[in-house]
Design an enzyme around this catalytic site. Structure first.
Site, PDB file in Angstrom:
ATOM      1  N   LEU A 102       5.054  20.562 -12.233  1.00  0.00           N
ATOM      2  CA  LEU A 102       5.988  21.188 -13.334  1.00  0.00           C
ATOM      3  C   LEU A 102       5.157  22.339 -14.050  1.00  0.00           C
ATOM      4  O   LEU A 102       5.605  22.831 -14.992  1.00  0.00           O
ATOM      5  CB  LEU A 102       6.439  20.305 -14.157  1.00  0.00           C
ATOM      6  CG  LEU A 102       7.057  19.167 -13.929  1.00  0.00           C
ATOM      7  CD1 LEU A 102       7.862  18.053 -14.763  1.00  0.00           C
ATOM      8  CD2 LEU A 102       8.378  19.624 -12.573  1.00  0.00           C
ATOM      9  N   ASP A 147       4.895  30.895 -11.504  1.00  0.00           N
ATOM     10  CA  ASP A 147       4.880  30.132 -12.597  1.00  0.00           C
ATOM     11  C   ASP A 147       4.771  30.821 -13.899  1.00  0.00           C
ATOM     12  O   ASP A 147       5.566  30.513 -14.965  1.00  0.00           O
ATOM     13  CB  ASP A 147       3.712  29.190 -12.613  1.00  0.00           C
ATOM     14  CG  ASP A 147       3.862  28.349 -11.214  1.00  0.00           C
ATOM     15  OD1 ASP A 147       4.739  28.107 -10.668  1.00  0.00           O
ATOM     16  OD2 ASP A 147       2.786  27.777 -10.669  1.00  0.00           O
TER      17      ASP A 147
END
Ligand code: GLA
Length: 383
Positions: free
Chosen positions: A124, A171
């Site tokens: 994540l 990201d």
């Protein structure tokens, strides 16, 4: 039982208990989940991530020298500005300081306390949450106001150039730029992005597999993609990236390459097309169509990119059998989380079916998380 305090209050409390003072600036940055477009951000392709409502919080104040404290580590660590990375979590923060310095936006010294609700190692992007939040607080302490693009760039170079993780730019970009209620359609080839309305709850089922092959596998795939691009340029010298290969040329390209390079290229080209189709499906709010693209993307990641694992394949199959719109392993691969899209009224049942199917084979019940598309980095000056 009451919920534990969120990261924001834990970071403030950590700062006060360590230094008996209030932080001057606090920033928080989210984790992320990539809906579709895996292993494209280092191949010049498009990706479609969301930021999630689990955040990393950094509370900071000016000081002499750089001292960092995390709630996961009992000890404060002091780092000299010109030290090399040493395989410690504080390398990420020192990398941010060094990159900000190049922009003239680093403070002379700072104390930072870090708390996080983004699970580390679950795919994540806890590292981008940390570097983006740190870029924000440290630049504010220096009196600078960076654009979201600059914050993303500092965070990316800190991780890629200083810490030495060979990641792409997805990201840091989504963590710096996301808005609540939308996904970020980001083209890593051009740097262009647009926001696509997406307001669904996403379920994440944790394979429990952590980084087994992740770093080695990731670097090997990057190298294979680079070799494949060099080979294809012998035929098409102007080809800028693998993702730029037109689908109409795919068959020709596959004939030029042997296994496994051909499969890697097929994943990149078909995944690029799927991201375009996914953006169109979301714009038309066609969740069934979006879900089918997720299943296709998983198959491609498993068979052509060979970046899945048994645990993830089992969960994706169970999701399909339980009537989910779609499911796929998200992130770098070889472990981490399976994301599931399902109609809200069925989501709980789908989750339980996936847990049961998994427990029957692996003897443990995987954790299920519910996340919502959230805003990117934000900060507050507290004095
Ligand atoms: C990791 C990297 C990203 C991206 C994904 C795969 O999360 O940090 O840059 O390459 O893997 O899509």
């Amino acid at each position: 039982m009451t919920d534990p305090p969120r990261a924001a209050s834990r970071a403030g409390a950590l700062f006060r208990s360590a230094w008996r003072a209030e932080p001057a600036v606090t920033a928080s940055a989210p984790g992320r989940v990539n809906l579709i477009g895996e292993h494209l951000d280092y191949n010049g392709g498009p990706v479609l991530p969301i930021a999630i409502d689990r955040r990393t919080v950094v509370a900071a104040a000016p000081a002499r020298g750089f001292t960092f404290l995390s709630e996961l580590d009992a000890e404060c660590v002091t780092r000299a500005f010109d030290e090399d990375p040493r395989g410690h979590w504080s390398d990420y923060l020192l990398g941010v300081v060094r990159e900000l310095h190049r922009l003239g936006a680093a403070p002379r010294g700072a104390r930072l306390a870090v708390a996080s609700d983004v699970p580390a190692g679950g795919g994540l992007s806890s590292s981008a949450a940390l570097t983006v939040a740190a870029s924000h607080v440290l630049s504010r302490l220096a009196g600078a106001r960076l654009t979201p693009g600059q914050v993303a760039g500092v965070a990316y170079r800190a991780e890629h150039d200083f810490v030495g993780v060979r990641c792409g730019t997805m990201d840091q970009t989504v963590v710096a730029r996301a808005r609540a209620g939308s996904a970020l359609s980001y083209d890593s080839g051009t740097g262009l992005f647009e926001r696509v309305p997406f307001d669904a709850t996403v379920r994440l089922v944790d394979t429990g597999v952590r980084h087994r092959l992740m770093a080695a596998g990731y670097n090997r795939r990057r190298a294979e993609c680079e070799t494949a691009l060099r080979r294809l340029r012998e035929r098409w010298p102007a080809l800028p990236s693998l993702a730029a290969l037109a689908p109409s040329r795919l068959d020709d390209a596959l004939r030029l390459l042997e296994a496994p390079l051909a499969q890697r290229v097929r994943h990149v080209v078909t995944e690029t097309a799927r991201v375009g189709a996914a953006v169109r499906a979301l714009r038309r709010r066609r969740m069934g169509e979006m879900g089918r693209l997720l299943f296709d993307a998983h198959r491609s990641m498993a068979s052509d990119f060979e970046a899945s694992c048994e645990e993830a394949d089992l969960l994706v199959t169970a999701a399909a059998e339980a009537g989910a719109w779609g499911a796929r392993l998200t992130g770098a691969g070889w472990g981490g989380m399976v994301l599931v899209l399902a109609p809200d009224r069925h989501a709980a049942r789908v989750g339980v079916s996936m847990q049961r199917a998994f427990a029957a084979v692996h003897g443990r019940t995987p954790r299920v998380w519910s996340v919502r598309p959230a805003a990117g980095v934000r900060g507050t000056m507290t004095d």
